[in-house]
Enzyme design. Structure first.
Site, PDB file in Angstrom:
ATOM      1  N   ARG A  78       0.847  -1.194   0.000  1.00 49.17           N
ATOM      2  CA  ARG A  78       0.000   0.000   0.000  1.00 49.17           C
ATOM      3  C   ARG A  78       0.880   1.241   0.000  1.00 49.17           C
ATOM      4  NH1 ARG A  78      -5.434  -1.015   1.392  1.00 49.17           N
ATOM      5  NH2 ARG A  78      -5.757  -3.151   2.082  1.00 49.17           N
ATOM      6  N   MET A  95      -1.948  -9.919  -0.590  1.00 50.29           N
ATOM      7  CA  MET A  95      -2.351 -11.298  -0.282  1.00 50.29           C
ATOM      8  C   MET A  95      -2.059 -12.202  -1.480  1.00 50.29           C
ATOM      9  SD  MET A  95      -3.577 -11.441   2.817  1.00 50.29           S
ATOM     10  CE  MET A  95      -4.778 -12.722   3.014  1.00 50.29           C
ATOM     11  N   ALA A  96      -2.224 -11.693  -2.681  1.00 52.43           N
ATOM     12  CA  ALA A  96      -2.046 -12.504  -3.895  1.00 52.43           C
ATOM     13  C   ALA A  96      -0.584 -12.643  -4.304  1.00 52.43           C
ATOM     14  CB  ALA A  96      -2.848 -11.901  -5.042  1.00 52.43           C
TER      15      ALA A  96
END
Length: 125
Positions: A78, A95-96
């Site tokens: 982020r 997460m991916a």
């Protein structure tokens, strides 16, 4: 299909304000005839419209393929961009795709925003 000149692809394209997801992407140009291997560079892309890191990667990789380049996602996180205060903070992970190497991302961001305070941390999501 024309092969893109990597120098013409901006190193950084991020939204001007807010907190949003970003990805660090390695772009590979097709090898020029006679060249031993393809050239590559890392680019940073971050946008408020993206619900998922994959949304950014899918759009950018599609755009790069149209220019004759291949891509790989090196990770994400982020960005908190406060343009009024001239501060950018890079943190977290995807997460991916897992965490990006924020040190690489911040160096590229510092080059585009030399008068900003640019920091990073591995913690947070």
């Amino acid at each position: 299909m024309a092969v893109a000149d990597l120098a013409l692809i901006p190193d950084v394209d991020i939204d001007s304000d807010g907190v949003f997801k970003y990805v660090l992407i390695r772009v590979h140009s097709a090898p020029r005839s006679g060249a031993p291997a393809a050239e590559s560079k890392e680019i940073v892309r971050g946008y408020k419209w993206a619900e998922y890191h994959a949304d950014i990667y899918d759009k950018v990789s599609g755009d790069m393929q149209k220019q004759g380049c291949d891509c790989e996602c090196l990770g994400g996180g982020r960005i908190s961009h406060q343009s009024q205060d001239k501060k950018i903070h890079v943190y977290g992970y995807s997460m991916a795709y897992g965490p990006a190497q924020h040190a690489i991302s911040t160096e590229k961001i510092k080059a585009k925003y030399p008068d900003y305070e640019v920091t990073w941390a591995n913690d947070g999501y």
